[in-house]
Scaffold this motif. Sequence first.
Motif, short mmCIF file in Angstrom:
data_model
loop_
_atom_site.label_atom_id
_atom_site.label_comp_id
_atom_site.label_asym_id
_atom_site.label_seq_id
_atom_site.Cartn_x
_atom_site.Cartn_y
_atom_site.Cartn_z
N UNK A 40 0.68 -1.39 -0.24
CA UNK A 40 -0.07 0.06 -0.58
C UNK A 40 0.85 1.46 0.11
N UNK A 41 2.06 1.13 0.75
CA UNK A 41 3.43 2.87 0.51
C UNK A 41 2.94 2.78 -0.71
N UNK A 42 3.42 4.12 -0.76
CA UNK A 42 3.54 4.78 -2.54
C UNK A 42 5.30 5.61 -2.31
N UNK A 43 5.89 5.36 -0.77
CA UNK A 43 6.24 6.22 -0.68
C UNK A 43 6.92 7.42 -0.92
N UNK A 44 5.42 7.81 -0.65
CA UNK A 44 5.53 9.01 -0.19
C UNK A 44 7.04 9.90 0.98
N UNK A 45 7.27 9.17 1.95
CA UNK A 45 7.83 9.43 2.51
C UNK A 45 7.30 10.65 4.16
N UNK A 46 6.04 10.68 3.89
CA UNK A 46 5.69 11.59 5.18
C UNK A 46 5.64 11.54 6.35
N UNK A 47 5.92 10.17 6.44
CA UNK A 47 5.67 9.67 8.09
C UNK A 47 7.07 9.69 8.10
N UNK A 48 8.59 9.65 7.54
CA UNK A 48 9.49 9.15 8.36
C UNK A 48 10.29 10.66 9.18
N UNK A 49 9.61 12.03 8.69
CA UNK A 49 10.22 13.07 9.82
C UNK A 49 9.54 12.94 10.55
N UNK A 50 7.59 12.29 10.74
CA UNK A 50 7.22 12.27 11.48
C UNK A 50 7.32 11.81 12.56
N UNK A 51 8.19 10.28 12.89
CA UNK A 51 8.66 9.57 14.07
C UNK A 51 9.82 10.28 15.27
N UNK A 52 8.74 10.23 15.54
CA UNK A 52 9.98 11.31 16.76
C UNK A 52 11.68 10.55 17.74
N UNK A 53 11.26 9.21 17.23
CA UNK A 53 12.04 8.48 17.64
C UNK A 53 13.36 7.67 16.55
N UNK A 54 12.97 8.56 15.65
CA UNK A 54 14.00 7.93 14.23
C UNK A 54 13.29 5.98 13.38
N UNK A 55 11.76 5.53 14.10
CA UNK A 55 12.44 4.09 13.83
C UNK A 55 11.58 3.99 12.63
N UNK A 56 11.57 4.59 11.97
CA UNK A 56 11.04 4.60 10.50
C UNK A 56 12.03 4.46 9.45
N UNK A 57 12.77 3.30 8.89
CA UNK A 57 14.24 3.57 7.82
C UNK A 57 13.36 4.10 6.54
#
Length: 284
Positions: free
Chosen positions: A253-270
């Motif tokens: 389902x992921x469209x690789x927009x990466x909007x979620x990456x900077x939202x993660x406060x711990x950097x758990x999304x790579x």
Amino acid sequence: MNETLIAVLTTAGALVGLGVFSAAVLYLVSLKFKVDEDPRIDTVEALLSGANCGGCGLPGCRGLAEMLVGEDDISKLYCPPAGADTMGQIATMLGKAAPAREPSVAVVRCAGSYARRERTNRYDGAGSCAVAAALYGGETGCTFGCLSEGDCVRACPFDAIHMNPETGLPEVVDEKCTACGKCVTACPKALIELRRQGARNRRVCVTCRNRDKGAVARKVCEVACIACGKCVKACTFDAIVLENNLAFIDSHKCKLCRKCVPECPTGAIEETGFPARKEEKETV
């Protein structure tokens, strides 16, 4: 004396005769029940990887070749190391529809390196993740993280995964990975999974499996998912779900927009395979 010799010769002759008779019976039985093997099986097997890795779910390449030749519907049969092109070639040769499968790659869902997870003890047992997992939770406070003993490395038949001595974590060489799944099975912590390879080998993934509550997870690993839900809110494609105190990104389902990456406060999304982000200009 002559009688003894005659008895011996008689016995020997009887045994020889019995042996010849048995051989003849076995030969006739083999002819009656002989099964002619389709010569295409050898051709198909030669086209497969020859790794006998079990990635297809069958006992070796021979077993897959027999199924491909024998089954009318081969849509569920697939050799990950051979890939879609080879499977298409085999399907064309057999006059069947090629199984559709998107390229996948193994992904390690743990970023808890030595620097990010404080060690609380030292393991001095057998050098095996499976053994260590059966004995205790690991050398850190995170009982969900990598044990760093390299079972996945030893399981890979393609030399596609190695341990990084500085981080203590396994790293996958995408170019060598065939998505056979050997490393997935070998990891007792279920930290490795097969994910869609993605366009231009780009992926976004939550590199954490810690299911403890946020405060507990963060205490033992600085890059742990704390289940804050910010990534879920940021995703406009419903590609992220939050279950058991852990976020998960559906690679289909992921469209690789990466909007979620900077939202993660711990950097758990790579994010993998993307060009470096441009630094935001400071507003005056």
